[in-house]
Design a protein around this motif. Structure first.
Motif: not given
Length: 634
Positions: A498, A504, A540
């Motif tokens: 990520s 996020i 995700l």
């Protein structure tokens, strides 16, 4: 009185930057189009100027008293409220019209011109009012080129359409060509093309033709376009033809070989430059006039070859060519460049792959033993499932893989934790030793390095702990579990990916590995922890796959919002990667449905849906906030 003064100032401000471009001929004439479009295109770069464009079309509406009055009345009516800062004219008739009415219609305007043939005006025009470009031909250089084409040259035919411009040209040519007594110069000047053709039916073989002005010819008392006029001449006269204006160099079905030419675009640009210098504050008297500066030699190579000659035979310098046969490289230049670039990129790709392959080979020896063991376990698990139903077989294979990997992950985390604790203790002890050292730059550097190592160990400990939790084998029973903690666990496990893909945010707070706390919020639901964590992982990873298509990292975002609604927990996971196509929204959870073009087989969300259904809960998707929003209610 004060109001009147304000009105006058306001009027001056409005009309101070009005510019009129007045063309002698129609925009259908290429010469006029080249001059006018070049002037207008460059004037439009100045947003403070207001441009007006007019075409007098004097090839059709010949200069006469009645036409002059009509033009005058037209301008008086149309521009009665406009005071032009400057007027730009192309060719003689427009300039003559402006000069005639300068003290009435265009009293306060400065005048800039292009392509004017009347060279006598150089000594007549007031340089405080006028500046521009004369169209001064160079018949002597054309005669020199003609001598190279025909060594036995005897006769030169000079063709005009009996217009005012043609008559001026002929007077100019006669003056310049007087010294060349070895040639016979025959001037054919008539507006009826048939009269010219009759005179050419028995033309001298050792001759060439100079085309002076031929845009005003008529046939059967009807105006004839210059292309048709040149074709008519070329049917009768088959020797080389010379031009003095580049516009006609590529006229089809003619014998035009070229010549020293005035250039419409160059002439127009020079007139624009004179005006630009005036607008920028230079005085008119310093601008003056130009003439031959824009002339260039043009050669039609294809027509030249009709007379068994090549461009090399003429030995000319700085030539502009048309219809020139291109070399292999010139024809395929773009393809060659593209092929070369692709070859370079392929070689670079091969080089990078070779480097990567080297690294992979270094790891392969260590992984080989682990792969053999894992393969044996997978094969053992698969052999026990062959007699079951196909769908049950697929689920069991997947569960067996997860169990095997989970066992290995648990062992790995246990083995990592022991040396990690040992390393952390030693690093902490070494810090005490460092702090006892004398203060200096070396000590400062070592303390900074010690801090970096400790931070790295802390991050490893967080990831190992999350890995241990996710790999922990538990019975398939539901327990009251903090849903917020399951999200934090998954975010920690996917952090390595990520951080390369997207920012996020969870409940509006930016997620950071180091500061994440699983107990920061409490949202309790009765679930099977690892199965729900699998759902978060699927959603995700799908978001990451879509977000990498967004060009800039800073434009990518995932928002996770969790809240309690009565006796349920609602989780929204919203990305901004463009959303799900409308035609797929209603069937996104069906097996083998995927939005990915080059990866994925479309079973991830189907698995997630089954897990949520097993929990007697719901999962849905909608497009909002520029992306897909998955909602899970537990």
């Amino acid at each position: 009185m004060k109001k009147l003064f304000i009105i006058i100032l306001f009027s001056i401000f409005i009309y101070a930057n009005d510019i009129l471009v007045l063309n002698s001929y129609s925009p259908s004439l290429q010469w006029t189009q080249e001059q006018s479009s070049t002037i207008v295109k460059n004037l439009l770069k100045n947003n403070e100027l207001k441009i007006y464009v007019e075409f007098m079309d004097t090839k059709v509406f010949k200069p006469s008293k009645i036409n002059d009055e009509n033009f005058l009345n037209y301008f008086k009516t149309k521009y009665r409220d406009v005071s032009f800062k400057a007027i730009v004219t192309t060719d003689d008739n427009a300039l003559n019209f402006v000069r005639k009415h300068k003290n009435t219609l265009f009293k306060d305007s400065k005048v800039f011109f292009s392509g004017v043939n009347n060279l006598s005006l150089k000594n007549k025009l007031d340089k405080n009012i006028y500046a521009g470009v004369f169209e001064e031909k160079n018949p002597i250089e054309n005669l020199e080129i003609a001598q190279k084409i025909n060594k036995n040259l005897k006769t030169i035919y000079l063709i005009g359409d009996n217009s005012h411009t043609a008559n001026k040209e002929i007077d100019h040519y006669k003056e310049l060509l007087t010294p060349f007594t070895q040639y016979e110069f025959i001037y054919l000047n008539h507006n009826d093309i048939d009269m010219i053709i009759d005179s050419l039916k028995s033309y001298e073989q050792d001759s060439i033709m100079m085309l002076l002005v031929f845009t005003g010819f008529s046939k059967n008392k009807k105006h004839l376009s210059y292309t048709n006029a040149l074709e008519e001449l070329s049917k009768v006269y088959e020797n080389p033809m010379f031009i003095h204006t580049n516009t006609y160099i590529n006229t089809p079905h003619t014998h035009i070989v070229g010549g020293n030419c005035t250039d419409g675009k160059t002439s127009g640009y020079q007139a624009y430059e004179f005006l630009s210098r005036y607008i920028n504050g230079e005085k008119m008297e310093y601008l003056g006039f130009s003439s031959k500066e824009g002339n260039k030699v043009y050669i039609n190579v294809e027509n030249l070859e009709k007379f068994d000659l090549t461009l090399e035979d003429l030995k000319l310098k700085n030539v502009v060519t048309v219809n020139n046969k291109k070399s292999f490289y010139e024809i395929y230049e773009e393809w060659i460049i593209v092929f070369t670039l692709i070859s370079i990129m392929v070689n670079i790709f091969i080089f990078v792959l070779a480097k990567k392959n080297k690294v992979l080979r270094a790891y392969s020896a260590n992984i080989e033993e682990l792969n053999d063991s894992l393969e044996i376990k997978i094969q053992q698990a698969l052999s026990k499932l062959k007699e079951q139903h196909v769908q049950h077989e697929q689920d069991t294979i997947k569960n067996t893989k997860f169990a095997t990997i989970g066992q290995m992950a648990a062992g790995i985390t246990h083995e990592i934790n022991t040396p990690l604790t040992y390393i952390k203790g030693n690093i902490e002890m070494s810090r005490y030793d460092l702090e006892d050292m004398p203060d200096n730059q070396f000590k400062k550097q070592l303390l900074e390095d010690n801090n970096k190592v400790m931070n790295g160990i802390d991050r490893m400990a967080i990831i190992v702990e999350s890995m241990r939790e996710m790999s922990q084998i538990t019975p398939i029973i539901r327990e009251n579990t903090n849903i917020y903690a399951t999200l934090i666990t998954v975010l920690r496990m996917t952090y390595n990916r990520s951080k390369q893909v997207s920012n996020i945010y969870i409940n509006g707070k930016h997620f950071e590995l180091e500061t994440s706390n699983k107990d920061e919020l409490k949202y309790i639901a009765n679930i099977h922890k690892q199965r729900i964590e699998q759902v978060w992982t699927i959603i995700l990873n799908n978001a990451f796959d879509e977000l990498v298509k967004v060009h800039k990292f800073d434009d990518r975002r995932i928002d996770i919002n969790i809240k309690a609604i009565k006796n349920r927990v609602k989780v929204d996971i919203n990305d901004n990667a463009g959303g799900v196509p409308d035609e797929l929204l209603s069937k996104i959870f069906e097996p083998f449905v995927s939005t990915k073009e080059s990866s994925g087989i479309g079973i991830g969300l189907n698995v997630a849906k089954k897990i949520i259904d097993e929990h007697d809960s719901s999962i849905s998707v909608e497009n909002k906030n520029g992306g897909a929003c998955f909602t899970v209610i537990l």
